[in-house]
Design an enzyme around this catalytic site. Structure first.
Site, short mmCIF file in Angstrom:
data_model
loop_
_atom_site.label_atom_id
_atom_site.label_comp_id
_atom_site.label_asym_id
_atom_site.label_seq_id
_atom_site.Cartn_x
_atom_site.Cartn_y
_atom_site.Cartn_z
N HIS A 58 -14.85 -30.70 -75.39
CA HIS A 58 -13.87 -30.57 -76.47
C HIS A 58 -13.44 -31.91 -77.09
CE1 HIS A 58 -10.53 -30.69 -73.15
NE2 HIS A 58 -10.74 -31.91 -73.62
N HIS A 118 -3.23 -30.58 -73.76
CA HIS A 118 -3.08 -32.00 -73.41
C HIS A 118 -1.66 -32.46 -73.74
CE1 HIS A 118 -7.41 -31.37 -74.07
NE2 HIS A 118 -7.63 -32.43 -73.31
N HIS A 161 -15.98 -37.70 -67.72
CA HIS A 161 -15.27 -38.73 -68.48
C HIS A 161 -14.01 -39.15 -67.75
CE1 HIS A 161 -13.36 -35.07 -70.13
NE2 HIS A 161 -12.48 -35.75 -70.86
C1 DHB Z 1 -11.24 -37.99 -75.02
C2 DHB Z 1 -11.73 -36.89 -74.31
C3 DHB Z 1 -10.90 -35.84 -73.97
O1 DHB Z 1 -11.30 -34.76 -73.24
C4 DHB Z 1 -9.58 -35.84 -74.37
O2 DHB Z 1 -8.83 -34.76 -74.08
C5 DHB Z 1 -9.06 -36.94 -75.05
C6 DHB Z 1 -9.90 -38.00 -75.37
C7 DHB Z 1 -12.11 -39.11 -75.40
O3 DHB Z 1 -13.34 -39.04 -75.23
O4 DHB Z 1 -11.61 -40.10 -75.92
FE FE Z 2 -9.55 -33.34 -72.66
#
Ligand code: DHB
Ligand code: FE
Length: 287
Positions: A12, A59, A193
């Site tokens: 996402h 978030h 990530h």
């Molecule tokens: C990023 C990825 C995410 O899942 C998110 O919620 C906010 C930022 C990113 O890749 O910067």
């Molecule tokens: Fe996220």
């Protein structure tokens, strides 16, 4: 009765939404990301779902440290795209399906999962970016959406095992609804990530691809992975992947039916700070 016909899994990444909204999707950096969804957009048009049950994480937009529901089901008639700091994304309002959502809430709570019922909330990139990736830039989203928010932001977060079991309960709930609806379940977030701390920028391609393999072939086994392994291998935000197990747990094979068909699989690194993973699984018509 209603049926879960397919599950869709996708990252996402908020920067994907910004790239689309700002007309950058054909730029060299973004073009390979969007290309991975060309098939998916055609597939979604052809498969004509009546409702999408969209598992995602908020978030700190609708919720905050004031209130942290582990599992929250949206029972509203509509949801506004949230202002995440740069104004709301220029995307359609999300129409809900209050009747089916209320039925699922009733059934899943009676199956001993404690859901928070949300009659009003805004939806952030966790929900709107998957819709954009799968639908492009339509005037209206193709069908009603039931948002299902999972806390994967503030500890303690639910285990993969619990998410998988919840998927099974959602399947039973959908299949006990007395309208002939074509329902898809989407699991979103991930892949590896980490946005913070000394390991910020972590991406683990070997882990991500093994996760995809196992999600397809051995979801029960994948469900037994403890959250600490996600954090170590996939980074602190890689824990978003437990949401994919909710969608996978709702597929027919988990309840003794035929294996799903893998109709599409895509993986790309990087998009912003994140590895992008995407999968579409279809239930057999015999189920
Ligand atoms: C990023 C990825 C995410 O899942 C998110 O919620 C906010 C930022 C990113 O890749 O910067
Ligand atoms: Fe996220």
């Amino acid at each position: 009765m209603a049926k879960i016909t397919a599950s869709v899994y996708t990252s996402h990444v908020p920067a994907i939404g910004a790239a689309l909204d700002l007309g950058k999707s054909q730029e060299p950096y973004w073009q390979p990301v969007f290309k991975g969804y060309d098939f998916s957009k055609r597939w979604l048009k052809d498969s004509k779902p009546d409702v999408i049950f969209l598992v995602y994480n908020d978030h700190a937009t609708a919720f905050s440290l004031d209130l942290i529901p582990t599992f929250a089901i949206g029972t509203a008639a509509s949801y506004q795209p949230a202002d995440e700091g740069w104004g709301p994304r220029p995307v359609p309002v999300v129409q809900g399906h209050p009747e089916l959502a209320a039925h699922i809430a009733q059934s899943v709570i009676q199956q001993d999962f404690d859901l928070t019922i949300v009659n009003k909330m805004d939806v952030d990139h966790g929900l709107t970016v998957p819709l954009s990736l799968m639908c492009g830039q339509p005037q209206a989203w193709p069908c009603p959406v039931i948002p299902f928010a999972v806390n994967v932001v503030q500890y303690p977060v639910p285990s993969g095992r619990r998410c998988f079991e919840l998927g099974k309960a959602i399947r039973r709930a959908v299949e006990s609804y007395d309208q002939p609806l074509n329902v898809q379940i989407w699991g979103t977030g991930g892949m590896s990530h980490q946005l913070q701390g000394p390991r910020a920028g972590l991406i683990n391609q070997a882990f991500d691809n093994a996760f995809l393999d196992r999600l397809i072939a051995d979801p029960e086994g994948q469900a037994s992975m403890p959250h600490i392994d996600y954090v170590r291998e996939a980074g602190s935000e890689g824990i978003e992947l437990v949401m994919w197990l909710i969608a996978r747990g709702a597929m027919a094979d988990v309840a003794g039916g035929a294996k799903p068909k893998v109709v599409h699989r895509f993986y790309h690194v990087p998009a912003s700070n994140t590895a992008v993973g995407h999968l579409i699984l279809e239930n057999s018509h015999d189920n």
